[in-house]
Each structure stands twice: as C-alpha cells, then as structure tokens.
Design an enzyme around this catalytic site. Sequence first.
Site, PDB file in Angstrom:
ATOM      1  CE  LYS A  47     -11.336  -7.026   2.343  1.00  0.00           C
ATOM      2  NZ  LYS A  47     -10.113  -6.276   2.005  1.00  0.00           N
TER       3      LYS A  47
ATOM      4  CG  HIS B 181      -1.897  -1.010   1.387  1.00  0.00           C
ATOM      5  ND1 HIS B 181      -1.997  -1.791   2.518  1.00  0.00           N
ATOM      6  CD2 HIS B 181      -2.878  -1.421   0.559  1.00  0.00           C
ATOM      7  CE1 HIS B 181      -3.007  -2.633   2.374  1.00  0.00           C
ATOM      8  NE2 HIS B 181      -3.556  -2.445   1.185  1.00  0.00           N
TER       9      HIS B 181
ATOM     10  CB  SER C 240      -4.283  -6.397   4.954  1.00  0.00           C
ATOM     11  OG  SER C 240      -3.916  -5.111   4.527  1.00  0.00           O
TER      12      SER C 240
ATOM     13  NE  ARG D 248      -3.103  -7.754  -4.381  1.00  0.00           N
ATOM     14  CZ  ARG D 248      -3.872  -8.075  -3.374  1.00  0.00           C
ATOM     15  NH1 ARG D 248      -3.360  -8.274  -2.191  1.00  0.00           N
ATOM     16  NH2 ARG D 248      -5.163  -8.231  -3.525  1.00  0.00           N
TER      17      ARG D 248
END
Length: 157
Positions: free
Chosen positions: A40, A16, A127, A89
């Site tokens: 989440k 990040h 994360s 990514r």
Amino acid sequence: MKAIYPGSFDPITNGHIDIINRASDFFDEIIVAVMVNSKKSPLFSIDERRGLIERTFAGNEKVRVTAFQGLLVEYMRENDIRAIIKGLRTVTDYAYEAQMAMVNKSLYRGSETFFIHSSEKYSFLSSSIVKEIYSHNGSVSDYIPGHVEKALREKLK
C-alpha cells in the site's frame, strides 16, 4: 490478557473503532498496531496515523497504540502478546485472514487469532472507500471521527 489489532489504519474508520471497542469487552488491553504494508501507498505517515488513533482513544485505559515494521509475530513475542484481533466484513476478508492466521500460528505456536465480524452498518466500510468518497467531495462524516475528517481535509486540499 493482551491482544493486538494490527492494520494500516489509513485512516482509522468507525468500523475499526467498533471492532476495537467490542474487543475491549473481552481483553484487558488492546494494542492497536499501525503497521507498514509494503503493498500500500499510505496517504498519512505512520506517525500521523498513530496520532489520529491515539486521539480517537484518548482516555480509554484499555487501548494503547504502537507502530512498527516487520513480522507481527516477532513483535508479539517481544511484547508477550498471544492474541490477534482481526475484523471481518466479507467472505473475501475471511479467506485472506484465515490464511494469515495459519501462517502466524506456524511462525508463533503460542498465538491465536480471534475474528470479530463487523457490525452490519460498517460491513462495506474501508479506509480506501473513505478516501475515494472524500476525493469526490462526498460526505464521510458517518464513517470517520470528526478529527480524522479534518486531517483528511488538510491532507487532500
């Protein structure tokens, strides 16, 4: 021009940070928006995540941190922001983020999404992976700043 970089950041990773630093070469101000993602269950509270990011970018005049709930485009309209930064990514990231970019554009015609591909050394990093490695006593020092690792240690003891 201002740009917004939204995410959960639970916790912020070096991936990040790399995206934010690289984006700041092209934008006058980067607003890092800590958002609530109903899909989440975060480890850190929204205030804790915001504080970790603020500490990460202390002294960087181009980076401002905020937190909010709701539609990104509504926040953008209210704060005169037109650019969205998204890190990519994988191809899977692109498929999801391209769809979100089209939705955001349909909701706010004045918006534009800018994709920044992750640096190779962070192309696997998330994360969730950091939390998983740490929960099995693995080293995460190459993946997150020291103060974030300390907060993770405190949270998971």
